[in-house]
Design a protein around this motif. Sequence first.
Motif, PDB file in Angstrom:
ATOM      1  N   GLY A 150       0.752  -0.991  -0.111  1.00 42.34           N
ATOM      2  CA  GLY A 150       0.010  -0.070  -0.145  1.00 42.34           C
ATOM      3  C   GLY A 150       0.694   1.242  -0.027  1.00 42.34           C
ATOM      4  O   GLY A 150       1.864   1.371   0.346  1.00 42.34           O
ATOM      5  N   LYS A 151       0.132   2.464  -0.605  1.00 40.56           N
ATOM      6  CA  LYS A 151       0.775   3.749  -0.264  1.00 40.56           C
ATOM      7  C   LYS A 151      -0.252   4.653  -0.210  1.00 40.56           C
ATOM      8  O   LYS A 151      -1.217   4.504  -0.497  1.00 40.56           O
ATOM      9  N   ARG A 152       0.250   5.940   0.284  1.00 37.49           N
ATOM     10  CA  ARG A 152      -0.678   7.038   0.503  1.00 37.49           C
ATOM     11  C   ARG A 152       0.098   8.219   0.484  1.00 37.49           C
ATOM     12  O   ARG A 152       1.323   8.258   0.778  1.00 37.49           O
ATOM     13  N   GLY A 153      -0.580   9.340   0.106  1.00 41.24           N
ATOM     14  CA  GLY A 153      -0.274  10.597   0.338  1.00 41.24           C
ATOM     15  C   GLY A 153       0.093  11.203  -1.081  1.00 41.24           C
ATOM     16  O   GLY A 153       0.307  12.410  -1.015  1.00 41.24           O
ATOM     17  N   GLY A 154       0.280  10.630  -2.209  1.00 44.43           N
ATOM     18  CA  GLY A 154       0.091  11.294  -3.395  1.00 44.43           C
ATOM     19  C   GLY A 154      -0.974  11.267  -4.181  1.00 44.43           C
ATOM     20  O   GLY A 154      -2.182  11.725  -3.559  1.00 44.43           O
ATOM     21  N   LYS A 155      -0.917  11.326  -5.490  1.00 47.22           N
ATOM     22  CA  LYS A 155      -2.082  11.605  -6.338  1.00 47.22           C
ATOM     23  C   LYS A 155      -3.073  10.418  -6.061  1.00 47.22           C
ATOM     24  O   LYS A 155      -4.302  10.614  -6.075  1.00 47.22           O
ATOM     25  N   ARG A 156      -2.900   9.259  -5.630  1.00 51.40           N
ATOM     26  CA  ARG A 156      -3.880   8.469  -5.226  1.00 51.40           C
ATOM     27  C   ARG A 156      -3.333   7.507  -4.124  1.00 51.40           C
ATOM     28  O   ARG A 156      -2.063   7.242  -4.165  1.00 51.40           O
ATOM     29  N   ASP A 157      -4.193   6.988  -3.356  1.00 52.97           N
ATOM     30  CA  ASP A 157      -3.685   5.768  -2.410  1.00 52.97           C
ATOM     31  C   ASP A 157      -4.069   4.502  -3.073  1.00 52.97           C
ATOM     32  O   ASP A 157      -4.866   4.323  -3.912  1.00 52.97           O
ATOM     33  N   VAL A 158      -3.248   3.707  -2.555  1.00 53.65           N
ATOM     34  CA  VAL A 158      -3.234   2.168  -3.163  1.00 53.65           C
ATOM     35  C   VAL A 158      -3.089   1.078  -2.166  1.00 53.65           C
ATOM     36  O   VAL A 158      -2.216   1.553  -1.093  1.00 53.65           O
ATOM     37  N   GLY A 159      -3.960   0.375  -1.817  1.00 52.50           N
ATOM     38  CA  GLY A 159      -3.595  -0.750  -0.950  1.00 52.50           C
ATOM     39  C   GLY A 159      -3.885  -0.190   0.453  1.00 52.50           C
ATOM     40  O   GLY A 159      -4.813   0.558   0.639  1.00 52.50           O
TER      41      GLY A 159
END
Length: 161
Positions: A150-159
Amino acid sequence: MKGKSRLTHVDKAGRPAMVDVSSKPVTVREARAECRVRFPAKVAAVLRESELKTAKGAVIDTAIIAGTMAVKRTHELIPFCHPLPIDGCRFDVAWAGGNTLRIECTVKTAHRTGVEMEAMTGASIAALTVYDMCKALSHAIVVGPAKLLGKRGGKRDVGDI
């Protein structure tokens, strides 16, 4: 290529290029990745019995140090990664089933670009360090897969973070 996905590290002429992030806002970015290490059953039993200590030392502690060093140097290993100030880096290492060790790396920064590659690099190098420290027991140890959770904080969050 309006409306279609395109590779971000290729310029209009098709040449390799670092992404210009100067106009992006600084936001808190976080990414979580994992890599697994699968041992032959007898090797896993020996490692469990020894509490993951070998003649080379404490396997998990060494892997965490190696993974942290790799996170901080990702931009030196992957050509188009930006050098980033790393605000946080943590590892979670645990057995996932009888013979598989799961290494999770979470990385955090406040910057214009994300830390997915740093998290992936940290988890992968930690796993390779485990292999290095245990290879005297067997060369049948398997490293991988490595994946972004997962990732968060950019253009879109994932996972999931």
